[in-house]
Design an enzyme around this catalytic site. Structure first.
Site, PDB file in Angstrom:
ATOM      1  CD  GLN A   1      -3.609  -4.225   6.554  1.00 23.98           C
ATOM      2  OE1 GLN A   1      -3.714  -3.184   5.913  1.00 23.98           O
ATOM      3  NE2 GLN A   1      -4.054  -5.371   6.086  1.00 23.98           N
TER       4      GLN A   1
ATOM      5  CE  LYS B   1      -3.839  -2.391   2.242  1.00 25.98           C
ATOM      6  NZ  LYS B   1      -4.709  -2.592   3.416  1.00 25.98           N
TER       7      LYS B   1
ATOM      8  CG  ASP C   1      -9.450   0.441   5.083  1.00 23.48           C
ATOM      9  OD1 ASP C   1      -9.323  -0.081   3.959  1.00 23.48           O
ATOM     10  OD2 ASP C   1      -8.633   0.285   6.010  1.00 23.48           O
TER      11      ASP C   1
HETATM   12  N1  GUN Z   1      -7.143  -6.406   6.379  1.00 21.20           N
HETATM   13  C1  GUN Z   1      -7.559  -7.165   5.336  1.00 21.20           C
HETATM   14  N2  GUN Z   1      -8.095  -6.388   4.387  1.00 21.20           N
HETATM   15  C2  GUN Z   1      -8.012  -5.116   4.840  1.00 21.20           C
HETATM   16  C3  GUN Z   1      -8.402  -3.867   4.282  1.00 21.20           C
HETATM   17  O1  GUN Z   1      -8.958  -3.749   3.186  1.00 21.20           O
HETATM   18  N3  GUN Z   1      -8.136  -2.780   5.062  1.00 21.20           N
HETATM   19  C4  GUN Z   1      -7.552  -2.882   6.269  1.00 21.20           C
HETATM   20  N4  GUN Z   1      -7.351  -1.763   6.957  1.00 21.20           N
HETATM   21  N5  GUN Z   1      -7.178  -4.026   6.811  1.00 21.20           N
HETATM   22  C5  GUN Z   1      -7.417  -5.139   6.095  1.00 21.20           C
END
Ligand code: GUN
Length: 283
Positions: free
Chosen positions: A97, A53, A120
Site C-alpha cells: 500500500q 481489500k 497493482d
Molecule cells: N494508494 C492509493 N491507491 C493505491 C493503489 O491502487 N495501490 C496501492 N498499492 N496503493 C495505493
C-alpha cells in the site's frame, strides 16, 4: 438531473460474482488464488483501503496474507519480506500500500515485486508494457474506470478525453488506456493554464487530483461522461470526490458518485488481477 449515474457498486457486484466463481474452480483444482497485502505505518486512509481489500478477498474466495509493519520498518526488512512472498507459491499477487514512509524508497520496493505477481501494475515492466499495449497487469483504478466506460459502451474512438492529474497510480496509466481505446487524450496537471478550457472540450473527464470541487459545472460540456477518482472529505467529514457532484450532474451525460463509483471498482480490478495471476500460475 440530466446525468445517468454510473453505479460502481452494481458493476463491481457483477464482476465479483464472476471472480468468485472462477476462484472456486481454481480452488477445487488445488490452486486457490492468494493475495499478500503489506501496510507500513498507521496512515488512517490506508488502513481503511487495506482492510477493504483484505475483506474483498475473503468474500470472494481469495486467500489473503495481511502484513502490518510499524512506520519505522527498515527498508531492508520490507525488501526481504517481498523476496519471501515472491517465492511463496500460495501467493499470486503482492500489493504494497502506498504511500510508504519517507525513509523507504517506493521505487525500489515496487521494483522488488516479481512482475508476474505485481497485481497493482506499478512495476516498470508492467508500466512500460502498458505503453505497448500488453502488460501482465493494469493498475486497478484506471482499469476500473475503463470497465465503467465499457459498461455503457461509451464510444471512445475519436472521443476527446481529458485526464486531470498525472500520477503513476491513476493519471498516467489512465491516459494510456484511453489512448489505446482510440481517444484523443490530454493530460492536465497542477501547472496547467486554464484547466476549464481543456475540460470544456472533453467528451470524457477523469478527475484524479484529490481536491474537492475541482471540477465545477461550468467546466463540463453538456452530455460528457465524468469519472470522479477523488477521495476527499467535506466540511462535515463526509466522503466526496473532486467533482462538484450536485451541480455537475445537471450538465453531464454520465457521472460516477463518491462513494459508490470508482472506489468499489478499484478493489474489484485488484481481485480480477489476482485471479488472473493465479490462473496463469496454474497453467
Ligand atoms: N494508494 C492509493 N491507491 C493505491 C493503489 O491502487 N495501490 C496501492 N498499492 N496503493 C495505493
Amino acid at each position: 438531473m440530466t446525468a445517468t449515474l454510473l453505479d460502481g457498486n452494481a458493476l463491481a457486484k457483477k464482476l465479483r460474482a464472476d471472480v468468485a466463481a472462477r476462484a472456486a474452480k481454481l480452488t477445487a483444482r488445488g490452486h486457490q488464488p492468494g493475495l499478500a497485502v503489506i501496510l507500513v505505518g498507521e496512515d488512517p486512509a490506508s488502513q481503511v483501503y487495506v482492510r477493504n481489500k483484505v475483506k474483498a478477498c475473503e468474500d470472494n474466495g481469495i486467500y489473503s496474507v495481511f502484513d502490518r509493519f510499524p512506520a519505522d520498518l527498515p527498508e531492508a526488512k520490507l525488501l526481504a519480506r517481498i523476496a519471501e512472498l515472491n517465492a511463496d507459491p500460495k501467493v499470486h499477487g503482492i500489493l504494497v500500500q502506498l504511500p510508504l514512509p519517507k525513509h523507504i524508497d517506493s521505487h525500489k520496493v515496487l521494483e522488488a515485486i516479481a512482475p508476474e505477481k505485481d497485481v497493482d501494475g506499478f512495476h516498470v515492466a508492467n508500466a512500460g508494457a502498458l505503453m505497448t499495449g500488453a502488460p501482465l497487469f493494469r493498475p486497478c483504478t484506471p482499469y476500473g474506470c475503463m470497465k465503467m466506460l465499457e459498461s455503457i459502451e461509451f464510444p471512445l474512438r475519436g472521443a476527446r478525453a481529458v485526464v486531470v492529474g498525472a500520477s503513476n497510480i491513476v493519471g498516467k496509466p489512465m491516459a494510456m488506456m484511453l489512448l489505446q481505446a482510440g481517444a484523443t487524450v490530454t493530460i492536465c496537471n497542477s501547472k496547467t493554464r486554464d484547466l476549464a478550457a481543456h475540460t470544456r472540450e472533453a467528451d470524457v473527464i477523469v478527475a484524479a487530483v484529490g481536491r474537492r470541487n475541482l471540477i465545477t459545472a461550468d467546466m463540463v460540456k453538456p452530455g460528457a461522461a465524468v469519472i470522479d477518482v477523488g477521495m476527499n472529505r467535506d466540511d462535515q467529514g463526509k466522503l466526496c470526490g473532486d467533482v462538484d457532484f450536485a451541480a455537475v450532474k445537471e450538465v453531464a451525460g454520465w457521472i460516477t458518485p463518491v462513494p459508490g463509483g470508482v472506489g468499489p471498482m478499484t478493489i474489484t480490478m485488484l481481485l480480477v488481477n489476482t485471479l488472473e495471476a493465479a490462473e496463469r500460475a496454474a497453467g
